[in-house]
Design a protein around this motif. Structure first.
Motif, mmCIF file in Angstrom:
data_model
loop_
_atom_site.group_PDB
_atom_site.id
_atom_site.type_symbol
_atom_site.label_atom_id
_atom_site.label_comp_id
_atom_site.label_asym_id
_atom_site.label_seq_id
_atom_site.Cartn_x
_atom_site.Cartn_y
_atom_site.Cartn_z
ATOM 1 N N GLY A 158 -6.087 -23.883 32.186
ATOM 2 C CA GLY A 158 -7.406 -23.282 32.060
ATOM 3 C C GLY A 158 -7.497 -22.477 30.787
ATOM 4 N N GLU A 159 -8.568 -21.712 30.649
ATOM 5 C CA GLU A 159 -8.795 -20.891 29.468
ATOM 6 C C GLU A 159 -8.170 -19.513 29.643
ATOM 7 O OE1 GLU A 159 -10.133 -21.608 26.648
ATOM 8 O OE2 GLU A 159 -11.073 -23.556 27.035
ATOM 9 N N SER A 160 -7.838 -18.910 28.513
ATOM 10 C CA SER A 160 -7.421 -17.511 28.547
ATOM 11 C C SER A 160 -8.652 -16.640 28.759
ATOM 12 C CB SER A 160 -6.743 -17.126 27.235
ATOM 13 O OG SER A 160 -7.672 -17.207 26.157
ATOM 14 N N VAL A 161 -8.410 -15.411 29.182
ATOM 15 C CA VAL A 161 -9.487 -14.420 29.299
ATOM 16 C C VAL A 161 -9.045 -13.175 28.532
ATOM 17 C CG1 VAL A 161 -10.942 -13.072 30.863
ATOM 18 C CG2 VAL A 161 -10.049 -15.296 31.605
ATOM 19 N N PRO A 162 -9.738 -12.807 27.427
ATOM 20 C CA PRO A 162 -10.903 -13.471 26.844
ATOM 21 C C PRO A 162 -10.545 -14.820 26.241
ATOM 22 C CG PRO A 162 -10.126 -11.777 25.368
ATOM 23 C CD PRO A 162 -9.314 -11.635 26.626
ATOM 24 N N ARG A 163 -11.545 -15.634 26.085
ATOM 25 C CA ARG A 163 -11.349 -16.997 25.623
ATOM 26 C C ARG A 163 -10.915 -17.015 24.155
ATOM 27 N NH1 ARG A 163 -15.943 -21.664 26.550
ATOM 28 N NH2 ARG A 163 -14.670 -23.478 25.968
ATOM 29 N N GLY A 164 -9.975 -17.885 23.838
ATOM 30 C CA GLY A 164 -9.589 -18.081 22.445
ATOM 31 C C GLY A 164 -8.480 -17.192 21.942
ATOM 32 N N VAL A 165 -7.937 -16.312 22.785
ATOM 33 C CA VAL A 165 -6.902 -15.386 22.319
ATOM 34 C C VAL A 165 -5.670 -16.120 21.810
ATOM 35 C CG1 VAL A 165 -5.310 -13.554 23.047
ATOM 36 C CG2 VAL A 165 -7.673 -13.513 23.797
ATOM 37 N N PHE A 166 -5.315 -17.228 22.448
ATOM 38 C CA PHE A 166 -4.100 -17.942 22.089
ATOM 39 C C PHE A 166 -4.395 -19.210 21.296
ATOM 40 C CE2 PHE A 166 -3.132 -16.025 26.389
ATOM 41 C CZ PHE A 166 -2.603 -14.866 25.851
ATOM 42 N N GLN A 167 -5.471 -19.184 20.528
ATOM 43 C CA GLN A 167 -5.844 -20.315 19.692
ATOM 44 C C GLN A 167 -5.962 -19.865 18.243
ATOM 45 O OE1 GLN A 167 -9.542 -21.752 21.322
ATOM 46 N NE2 GLN A 167 -8.542 -22.926 22.928
ATOM 47 N N VAL A 168 -5.649 -20.777 17.339
ATOM 48 C CA VAL A 168 -5.875 -20.563 15.905
ATOM 49 C C VAL A 168 -6.834 -21.607 15.390
ATOM 50 C CG1 VAL A 168 -4.810 -20.602 13.612
ATOM 51 C CG2 VAL A 168 -3.673 -19.438 15.500
ATOM 52 N N ARG A 169 -6.508 -22.874 15.609
ATOM 53 C CA ARG A 169 -7.380 -23.963 15.171
ATOM 54 C C ARG A 169 -8.552 -24.103 16.122
ATOM 55 N NH1 ARG A 169 -3.013 -28.508 15.333
ATOM 56 N NH2 ARG A 169 -2.245 -27.086 16.932
ATOM 57 N N GLY A 170 -9.760 -23.911 15.611
ATOM 58 C CA GLY A 170 -10.941 -24.065 16.437
ATOM 59 C C GLY A 170 -11.105 -22.975 17.463
ATOM 60 N N GLY A 171 -10.341 -21.878 17.339
ATOM 61 C CA GLY A 171 -10.406 -20.824 18.336
ATOM 62 C C GLY A 171 -11.060 -19.576 17.819
ATOM 63 N N GLY A 172 -12.213 -19.699 17.164
ATOM 64 C CA GLY A 172 -12.887 -18.524 16.622
ATOM 65 C C GLY A 172 -12.142 -18.015 15.408
ATOM 66 N N LEU A 173 -11.774 -16.742 15.417
ATOM 67 C CA LEU A 173 -11.098 -16.142 14.283
ATOM 68 C C LEU A 173 -9.626 -15.910 14.571
ATOM 69 C CD1 LEU A 173 -13.799 -13.625 13.088
ATOM 70 C CD2 LEU A 173 -13.366 -15.946 12.336
ATOM 71 N N GLY A 174 -8.986 -16.830 15.247
ATOM 72 C CA GLY A 174 -7.558 -16.735 15.471
ATOM 73 C C GLY A 174 -7.162 -15.763 16.553
ATOM 74 N N GLY A 175 -8.029 -15.559 17.536
ATOM 75 C CA GLY A 175 -7.665 -14.707 18.662
ATOM 76 C C GLY A 175 -8.153 -13.291 18.498
ATOM 77 N N GLY A 176 -7.804 -12.453 19.474
ATOM 78 C CA GLY A 176 -8.221 -11.061 19.424
ATOM 79 C C GLY A 176 -9.231 -10.764 20.509
ATOM 80 N N PHE A 177 -9.676 -9.499 20.565
ATOM 81 C CA PHE A 177 -10.578 -9.074 21.635
ATOM 82 C C PHE A 177 -12.014 -8.977 21.159
ATOM 83 C CE2 PHE A 177 -6.409 -7.590 22.791
ATOM 84 C CZ PHE A 177 -6.332 -7.960 24.113
ATOM 85 N N GLY A 178 -12.302 -9.354 19.907
ATOM 86 C CA GLY A 178 -13.655 -9.217 19.409
ATOM 87 C C GLY A 178 -14.294 -10.556 19.179
ATOM 88 N N ALA A 179 -14.304 -10.993 17.904
ATOM 89 C CA ALA A 179 -15.016 -12.210 17.547
ATOM 90 C C ALA A 179 -14.479 -13.441 18.243
ATOM 91 C CB ALA A 179 -14.963 -12.412 16.028
ATOM 92 N N ALA A 180 -13.167 -13.467 18.485
ATOM 93 C CA ALA A 180 -12.577 -14.675 19.066
ATOM 94 C C ALA A 180 -13.112 -14.967 20.450
ATOM 95 C CB ALA A 180 -11.066 -14.540 19.119
ATOM 96 N N ALA A 181 -13.405 -13.922 21.211
ATOM 97 C CA ALA A 181 -13.861 -14.138 22.573
ATOM 98 C C ALA A 181 -15.180 -14.882 22.594
ATOM 99 C CB ALA A 181 -13.996 -12.796 23.296
#
Length: 436
Positions: free
Chosen positions: A364-387
């Motif tokens: 499934g997805e992480s919560v917040p979404r995209g924290v463990f992604q770099v490619r296509g995952g927003g701005l490479g994770g984090g609690f702000g823009a990546a979510a």
């Protein structure tokens, strides 16, 4: 001034794009150490009280960031409601007053406990030999698949001081963040990789580029492979984040420039710390300063791999996720006593070795979404823009690479003016056309 762009991407720092004009960075000016000691809390951090015991503990939800207070001489309790399958990570960043007195062994401790008081994990981060008050973070976890804390239900986060010697210390501000990691669809290795390139990496020698560091985790300035310069004052802490994908190997050194006045020696003057995408401490390095240039280099780190979590060594087990890794640089306030208020030149040399590899198959997805992604995952994770940006995974092609170039190119503190806003407009129109 923040500029709101398509896709809810907020740029607050200097950006350099080919063909896009950006505002020139403002020169740094000398200031007292205290003026540089403030921590930038997340703008959306929700205030929560620190309970004195489990009965009144407020629930923390994955994907959220909170602001609280660690009372003087006491513990702070918070509550988690977890399922039986996911991994949950909680970090607490302690922010003491810049004029506080701290000892070398004093720090912050974070524990996660089950409803019967059994410990799931605990972690402690000290201020170190510099005895300089600055933001430090520690993290706790409830990991599924182990022998402890495997049931669904209520768990408690306990935040406390470690090594406190002052009988009446002042309260510390806290920033809390909670992340949930999904389980894998198929079993992974149960041992950490035993063979990896542990040779001391050669620091990059590229032409330096100016990047102003952020003042907190959520305002950390994005940097990548290369050489980056900044100014740092005694008592100041600067935050940078580096996108590191699965299979990639991170290295970093921080170099403090020569002093122009003063003489003497300050032990543990420069500190570079590495935190992983859930803000858990991975490793750090401290060096003294006698007015000549000094370099603090992190010990060799393994390539990012899911199986690293099975290691008993922090600097290996911490490299268990893809995402944004945080480089936090602190200059001891004591430097001002020997060499003046500065600021001093800082050079950050960052290496990211290896081609990105396919990541593990999460269920499934992480919560917040995209924290463990770099490619296509927003701005490479984090609690702000990546979510909010993870929804673009796998769909943007060249447009996503433009976005990534901006992220790695330097999103940091300060005002930004983009004269080439048409670039972003074209990207938005192209995506709209593809969608139609």
């Amino acid at each position: 001034m923040a500029l709101l762009l398509p896709g809810a991407l907020v740029l607050t720092g200097p950006v350099v794009l080919s063909g896009v004009a950006a505002a020139a960075p403002m020169p740094a000016s000398a200031a007292s150490p205290s003026s540089f000691s403030s921590f930038a809390f997340a703008e959306d951090a929700q205030p929560v009280p620190a309970a004195a015991g489990t009965t009144d503990a407020v629930r923390l939800e994955p994907g959220r960031t909170y602001r609280s207070t660690l009372p003087a001489g006491g513990k702070a309790y918070y509550r988690l409601l977890l399922d039986a399958a996911s991994n949950a990570y909680v970090s607490a960043t302690a922010v003491p007053d810049p004029d506080a007195t701290v000892s070398a062994i004093e720090g912050i401790k974070v524990s996660v406990q089950d409803a019967d008081g059994r410990s799931c994990s605990s972690d402690t981060t000290p201020f170190g030999a510099a005895r300089s008050p600055h933001p430090i973070a520690a993290g706790g976890a409830r990991e599924a698949g182990g022998t402890r804390c495997q049931d669904a239900g209520t768990y408690y986060v306990v935040v406390e001081r470690a090594g406190t010697t002052d009988s009446a210390p002042a309260a510390w501000d806290l920033e809390l963040a909670v992340v949930e990691e999904a389980v894998l669809t198929r079993a992974d290795a149960t041992k950490a990789p035993e063979a990896w390139d542990s040779a001391t990496p050669v620091p990059p020698t590229d032409e330096p580029e100016l990047r102003r560091g952020g003042a907190g985790f959520t305002s950390a300035t994005s940097v990548g492979q290369g050489v980056w310069t900044d100014d740092i004052a005694p008592g100041q802490t600067l935050f940078y984040k580096v996108p590191v994908d699965w299979g990639q190997q991170l290295s970093a050194t921080a170099e403090l420039g020569t002093a122009t006045t003063g003489s003497g020696y300050v032990s543990s003057a420069l500190d570079i710390s590495l935190y992983n995408p859930v803000r858990a401490s991975v490793t750090d390095k401290r060096v003294g300063y006698d007015g000549k240039q000094r370099t603090a280099a992190l010990a060799p780190l393994p390539p990012v791999a899911h199986a690293n979590r099975h290691s008993f060594t922090d600097r290996v087990s911490g490299m268990r996720f893809a995402g944004s890794y945080y480089l936090v640089v602190h200059l001891s306030a004591e430097v001002a006593e020997e060499f003046g208020d500065g600021p001093f030149g800082l050079t950050l040399r960052v290496g990211v070795k290896g081609a990105p590899q396919e990541g593990p198959a999460y269920a499934g997805e992480s919560v917040p979404r995209g924290v463990f992604q770099v490619r296509g995952g927003g701005l490479g994770g984090g609690f702000g823009a990546a979510a909010g940006g993870a929804g673009e995974a796998g769909g943007g092609g060249d447009d996503d690479r433009v976005m990534t170039a901006v992220a790695v190119g330097g999103i940091g503190a300060g005002s930004v003016i983009l004269a080439g806003l048409g670039v972003w407009t074209a990207v938005a129109r192209r995506r709209a056309g593809l969608a139609g």
